[in-house]
Structure formats: C-alpha cells, structure tokens
Design an enzyme around this catalytic site. Structure first.
Site, mmCIF file in Angstrom:
data_model
loop_
_atom_site.group_PDB
_atom_site.id
_atom_site.type_symbol
_atom_site.label_atom_id
_atom_site.label_comp_id
_atom_site.label_asym_id
_atom_site.label_seq_id
_atom_site.Cartn_x
_atom_site.Cartn_y
_atom_site.Cartn_z
ATOM 1 N N PHE A 7 5.627 9.299 -22.346
ATOM 2 C CA PHE A 7 5.053 9.585 -21.032
ATOM 3 C C PHE A 7 6.004 10.439 -20.221
ATOM 4 O O PHE A 7 7.217 10.226 -20.230
ATOM 5 C CB PHE A 7 4.825 8.277 -20.247
ATOM 6 C CG PHE A 7 3.737 7.419 -20.780
ATOM 7 C CD1 PHE A 7 2.427 7.574 -20.341
ATOM 8 C CD2 PHE A 7 4.011 6.437 -21.711
ATOM 9 C CE1 PHE A 7 1.414 6.766 -20.831
ATOM 10 C CE2 PHE A 7 3.013 5.623 -22.212
ATOM 11 C CZ PHE A 7 1.704 5.782 -21.770
ATOM 12 N N ASP A 8 5.438 11.372 -19.473
ATOM 13 C CA ASP A 8 6.184 12.041 -18.428
ATOM 14 C C ASP A 8 6.287 11.040 -17.273
ATOM 15 O O ASP A 8 5.529 10.071 -17.220
ATOM 16 C CB ASP A 8 5.456 13.305 -17.994
ATOM 17 C CG ASP A 8 6.256 14.119 -16.994
ATOM 18 O OD1 ASP A 8 7.496 14.125 -17.079
ATOM 19 O OD2 ASP A 8 5.644 14.736 -16.111
ATOM 20 N N LEU A 9 7.194 11.263 -16.360
ATOM 21 C CA LEU A 9 7.354 10.347 -15.226
ATOM 22 C C LEU A 9 6.566 10.829 -14.012
ATOM 23 O O LEU A 9 5.583 10.216 -13.613
ATOM 24 C CB LEU A 9 8.834 10.189 -14.876
ATOM 25 C CG LEU A 9 9.144 9.270 -13.703
ATOM 26 C CD1 LEU A 9 8.731 7.834 -13.986
ATOM 27 C CD2 LEU A 9 10.629 9.336 -13.353
ATOM 28 N N LYS A 142 11.701 20.810 -21.387
ATOM 29 C CA LYS A 142 10.899 19.673 -21.845
ATOM 30 C C LYS A 142 11.035 19.495 -23.356
ATOM 31 O O LYS A 142 11.115 18.369 -23.843
ATOM 32 C CB LYS A 142 9.432 19.888 -21.451
ATOM 33 C CG LYS A 142 8.593 18.678 -21.632
ATOM 34 C CD LYS A 142 9.130 17.519 -20.783
ATOM 35 C CE LYS A 142 8.086 16.502 -20.530
ATOM 36 N NZ LYS A 142 8.144 15.900 -19.232
#
Length: 167
Positions: A7-9, A142
């Site tokens: 998951f991204d935050l 990323k």
C-alpha cells in the site's frame, strides 16, 4: 493469485492532504511565494517533494532543496498530525491479514515519517514490511522503494504475486 499487497500511504491509507498542502504553503511562503489555493498544492501529495517543487514552481535544485527544508520544518511539528486513516482502513487491513495476505507499505514519503504516522494511528502491526524514501536523497523513486519492500518480503523473484495499491 496475489500473496502480498503493498500500500501507498498518502491518499491510500491516510487522508494526508491538509498536512502536506499546508506545509508546502509554509515552505513557499518562506521563499517569498504566496500560494493561497491549497487545492493547487495537492499535486505535492505522492511525488518526491524536491522534484515537485522544481516542476510546479520552476525552482532550481538548490531552491527546491531549501523548500524541502522549510516544508519539513512545519511538517515534523504539525503537518504530520493533520492526517487521518480513511474510514474502514483498519477493518480492511484486519480482513486482509485474516485472509492470509502479506501486507506492506511502500511510500515515497521519508521512512521516518511513514513509521511515525503508522505508529501514531496504531497501524504498524498490520504490516510485514514498511518502506519509504531516505531523507538523504537516496531511494527517492517509487520504483526504488518498491524494490526495497520486495527485498524485505523476500519476494524479489515473485513480483507477479505482489500488487501495489495506490499511486
């Protein structure tokens, strides 16, 4: 079938726009740029700050670096707490863990802040791996963060079994 979910935050697990945009606004103000439209500053949610200051405001690397310093001045005191988990996130993570998924976080945000935010909202225990960028400018993309998360999960050769949520 996926075994692991990264998951991204910002904007995925937590609604962080207020703290980020107000901290960007503060940094710009310190540099003599007045920006009253916080909505316009939402472009800073997600991408590396240095790059975004250069792209959005035409700053050279030195000015953008100073903007990041000013941003962190406010963000570490106040902006980090102008944030909240999205409704239902805790229950979702609990459900996914219960179904046997391996969960991780891969964020472009500096890892020190990622860990602090997850700890503050008591979400850390859901994740096997938590990765972010480095404050020294290394591991900022990323792709680099995801690669580090895959290393931490020992799934570098099993990418087809990992999905990224967010970004």
């Amino acid at each position: 079938m996926y075994r692991a979910i990264l998951f991204d935050l910002d904007g995925t697990l937590t609604a962080s726009a207020e703290g980020i945009t107000k901290s960007v606004q503060y940094a710009l103000h310190r540099l003599g740029i007045e920006e009253t439209d916080l909505h316009k500053l939402e472009a800073f949610i997600g991408p590396p700050l240095l790059d975004q200051f250069m792209e959005a405001y035409g700053m050279d690397q030195a000015s953008a670096g100073q903007a990041v310093v000013y941003y962190r001045e406010r963000y570490t005191r106040q902006g980090i707490y102008e944030n909240r988990p999205y409704e239902g996130i805790r229950e979702l993570l609990q459900e996914l863990k219960g179904r046997g998924y391996i969960l991780g976080v891969a964020s472009s945000k500096p890892i020190v802040y990622v860990r602090q935010i997850l700890g503050y909202f008591q979400l850390t225990s859901f994740f096997t791996v938590i990765e972010g960028s480095q404050m020294d400018g290394s591991r900022t993309t990323k792709g680099e963060v995801i690669q580090e998360a895959l290393r931490g999960l020992k799934m570098e050769g099993q990418r087809e079994q990992v999905v990224m949520v967010g970004d």
